[in-house]
Motif scaffolding. Structure first.
Motif, PDB file in Angstrom:
ATOM      1  N   VAL A  16      24.411 -49.746  -8.933  1.00  0.00           N
ATOM      2  CA  VAL A  16      22.305 -49.317  -8.865  1.00  0.00           C
ATOM      3  C   VAL A  16      22.168 -48.815  -8.328  1.00  0.00           C
ATOM      4  CG1 VAL A  16      21.522 -50.886  -6.861  1.00  0.00           C
ATOM      5  CG2 VAL A  16      23.699 -52.347  -7.657  1.00  0.00           C
ATOM      6  N   VAL A  17      22.113 -47.285  -7.835  1.00  0.00           N
ATOM      7  CA  VAL A  17      21.243 -46.035  -6.670  1.00  0.00           C
ATOM      8  C   VAL A  17      21.190 -45.877  -8.155  1.00  0.00           C
ATOM      9  CG1 VAL A  17      21.503 -44.526  -5.942  1.00  0.00           C
ATOM     10  CG2 VAL A  17      22.928 -46.797  -4.869  1.00  0.00           C
ATOM     11  N   GLU A  18      22.158 -44.960  -9.131  1.00  0.00           N
ATOM     12  CA  GLU A  18      21.834 -45.086 -10.435  1.00  0.00           C
ATOM     13  C   GLU A  18      20.383 -45.443 -11.108  1.00  0.00           C
ATOM     14  OE1 GLU A  18      24.920 -43.010 -12.790  1.00  0.00           O
ATOM     15  OE2 GLU A  18      26.015 -42.564 -11.412  1.00  0.00           O
ATOM     16  N   ILE A  19      20.359 -46.758 -11.592  1.00  0.00           N
ATOM     17  CA  ILE A  19      19.824 -47.366 -12.443  1.00  0.00           C
ATOM     18  C   ILE A  19      18.452 -47.574 -11.627  1.00  0.00           C
ATOM     19  CG2 ILE A  19      18.865 -49.656 -13.405  1.00  0.00           C
ATOM     20  CD1 ILE A  19      21.734 -50.969 -13.375  1.00  0.00           C
ATOM     21  N   SER A  20      18.339 -47.402 -10.156  1.00  0.00           N
ATOM     22  CA  SER A  20      17.393 -47.246  -9.759  1.00  0.00           C
ATOM     23  C   SER A  20      16.478 -46.199  -9.513  1.00  0.00           C
ATOM     24  CB  SER A  20      17.358 -47.976  -8.066  1.00  0.00           C
ATOM     25  OG  SER A  20      17.560 -49.536  -8.053  1.00  0.00           O
ATOM     26  N   LEU A  21      17.065 -45.286  -9.095  1.00  0.00           N
ATOM     27  CA  LEU A  21      16.973 -43.659  -9.492  1.00  0.00           C
ATOM     28  C   LEU A  21      16.241 -43.435 -11.003  1.00  0.00           C
ATOM     29  CD1 LEU A  21      16.672 -40.574  -7.949  1.00  0.00           C
ATOM     30  CD2 LEU A  21      18.814 -40.986  -9.150  1.00  0.00           C
ATOM     31  N   ALA A  45      17.782 -39.682  -2.726  1.00  0.00           N
ATOM     32  CA  ALA A  45      18.217 -40.895  -3.596  1.00  0.00           C
ATOM     33  C   ALA A  45      19.540 -39.768  -4.219  1.00  0.00           C
ATOM     34  CB  ALA A  45      17.308 -40.724  -5.020  1.00  0.00           C
ATOM     35  N   TYR A  46      19.117 -38.087  -4.841  1.00  0.00           N
ATOM     36  CA  TYR A  46      20.067 -37.011  -5.172  1.00  0.00           C
ATOM     37  C   TYR A  46      21.468 -37.591  -3.970  1.00  0.00           C
ATOM     38  CZ  TYR A  46      17.235 -36.076  -8.945  1.00  0.00           C
ATOM     39  OH  TYR A  46      15.983 -36.249  -9.823  1.00  0.00           O
ATOM     40  N   ILE A 105      25.870 -37.855  -4.023  1.00  0.00           N
ATOM     41  CA  ILE A 105      26.214 -36.787  -3.463  1.00  0.00           C
ATOM     42  C   ILE A 105      27.362 -37.322  -2.538  1.00  0.00           C
ATOM     43  CG2 ILE A 105      26.869 -34.669  -3.179  1.00  0.00           C
ATOM     44  CD1 ILE A 105      23.788 -33.351  -4.505  1.00  0.00           C
ATOM     45  N   ASP A 106      26.778 -37.386  -1.278  1.00  0.00           N
ATOM     46  CA  ASP A 106      27.212 -38.067  -0.067  1.00  0.00           C
ATOM     47  C   ASP A 106      28.307 -38.987  -0.618  1.00  0.00           C
ATOM     48  OD1 ASP A 106      25.403 -35.594   1.032  1.00  0.00           O
ATOM     49  OD2 ASP A 106      24.698 -37.099   2.121  1.00  0.00           O
ATOM     50  N   GLU A 107      27.801 -40.473  -0.397  1.00  0.00           N
ATOM     51  CA  GLU A 107      28.370 -41.749  -0.764  1.00  0.00           C
ATOM     52  C   GLU A 107      29.585 -41.647  -1.767  1.00  0.00           C
ATOM     53  OE1 GLU A 107      26.124 -44.821  -0.234  1.00  0.00           O
ATOM     54  OE2 GLU A 107      24.409 -43.750   1.188  1.00  0.00           O
ATOM     55  N   PHE A 108      29.161 -41.229  -3.164  1.00  0.00           N
ATOM     56  CA  PHE A 108      29.934 -41.297  -4.558  1.00  0.00           C
ATOM     57  C   PHE A 108      30.329 -39.569  -4.940  1.00  0.00           C
ATOM     58  CE2 PHE A 108      26.268 -44.760  -4.221  1.00  0.00           C
ATOM     59  CZ  PHE A 108      26.900 -45.756  -3.984  1.00  0.00           C
ATOM     60  N   LYS A 109      30.588 -39.112  -4.152  1.00  0.00           N
ATOM     61  CA  LYS A 109      30.906 -37.644  -4.419  1.00  0.00           C
ATOM     62  C   LYS A 109      30.212 -37.228  -6.163  1.00  0.00           C
ATOM     63  CE  LYS A 109      33.292 -38.551  -1.261  1.00  0.00           C
ATOM     64  NZ  LYS A 109      32.204 -38.189   0.710  1.00  0.00           N
TER      65      LYS A 109
END
Length: 333
Positions: free
Chosen positions: A155-160, A177-178, A182-186
């Motif tokens: 979802v984050v990647e699609i929105s970004l 967003a970047y 990095i923080d949540e999905f490593k």
């Protein structure tokens, strides 16, 4: 000005598993899609089509065709049952652009359905929040949606990707967003760069903006300074000085090049000649320098020579400041 990319790069393809490839076969005729004015057409883009459909390549056959997923059923839902994704990167929307899009929707309707996730008692927008906002302004009671499930990272990647491709994010929203990826999905910066079709350097420079003082970040969001100005100011570590320089850039309309020179002067001030003995005379001249700085409103240096001779050096950082200093001298005459 950079030309906007029309496709979504390799970003969304990485989100979905490869599908089987079948020999080429005749596709049923598809009904032509109605077009709209350029504003609405840009909004509807190719994002949702890419989400519903992805291609797999094969090395064994010289020719292959895309195998489409079974089309997700499009349905109308009450607009009150649709809510935005609170964690999506984009936080600011141009009100004038939304009004224009709402007028277009009044005339033509929503050409491309919103991509949503079923949350039980409501539908959360994955892609299409701008359309949803414009539809509310247009007074629509229902909106077309396609329901599809993704994990949080997708979802984050699609929105970004959706927002970056349309250049809708301000520099700080993009950097945040970047950082979340990095923080949540490593994810590594290389992975992010590949997904959003940008260079690793561009991603790195974007993330560096988060080291700015929050006041400077807000000036960047409000377009009081540009990303180029902000990157130059990053060389200053003191937060208060960052803000002071940013305000000077805004007030005096300094160019990026002028800002870089100003920052360099602050970070690496000219070295004074080493004095072996701090005499009473030295103290007098230092006091005079400080007094002249207060009068001139800028840095002033007194360079002494033998026989009580010397020269006075007055610095300025822009054409406007030079004119101000000249006016000051004229007023003294």
């Amino acid at each position: 000005m950079a030309v906007k990319k029309k496709g979504l790069g390799r970003g969304l393809d990485a989100l979905f598993p490869e599908k089987s490839v079948k020999p080429a076969e005749k596709k049923p005729e598809q009904k032509p899609v109605a077009t709209n004015e350029s504003l609405h057409q840009q909004e509807e883009g190719s994002l949702n089509a890419s989400v519903v459909k992805s291609a797999a390549e094969t090395k064994d056959t010289a020719q292959a065709t895309v195998v489409e997923e079974p089309k997700k059923s499009e349905m109308l839902v009450k607009i009150s049952k649709v809510e935005p994704n609170r964690t999506q990167p984009r936080k600011q929307f141009d009100e004038d652009a939304l009004l224009e899009l709402s007028e277009s929707i009044k005339q033509f309707g929503i050409l491309q359905p919103l991509l949503v996730s079923d949350k039980g008692d409501y539908y959360e927008i994955i892609a299409g929040e701008r359309r949803w906002r414009a539809a509310k302004l247009a007074g629509l009671k229902e909106v077309p949606v396609i329901i599809k499930e993704f994990n949080d990272q997708q979802v984050v990647e699609i929105s970004l990707i959706e927002n970056i491709q349309r250049e809708d994010l301000n520099p700080i929203e993009e950097a945040m967003a970047y950082k979340r990826l990095i923080d949540e999905f490593k994810l590594k910066q290389d992975n992010i760069a590949e997904r959003v079709s940008k260079s690793r350097t561009a991603v790195t420079n974007s993330l560096r903006l988060l080291k700015l003082d929050e006041r400077v970040q807000q000036m960047l969001i409000d377009e009081m300074i540009s990303a180029g100005h902000a990157r130059a100011i990053l060389a200053i570590t003191d937060k208060d000085k960052q803000t002071s320089v940013a305000m000077k850039v805004f007030d005096e309309k300094l160019s990026v090049r002028e800002t870089e020179k100003l920052v360099k002067h602050i970070v690496e001030p000219p070295k004074k000649t080493q004095k072996t003995v701090n005499t009473a005379e030295d103290a007098i001249y230092e006091s005079l320098e400080e007094k002249m700085k207060g009068i001139m409103g800028t840095r002033v240096f007194i360079h002494r020579k033998k026989n009580n001779k010397g020269k006075i050096e007055i610095e300025y950082y822009s054409r406007d400041e030079l004119e101000r200093i000249i006016e000051l001298f004229e007023s003294i005459r």
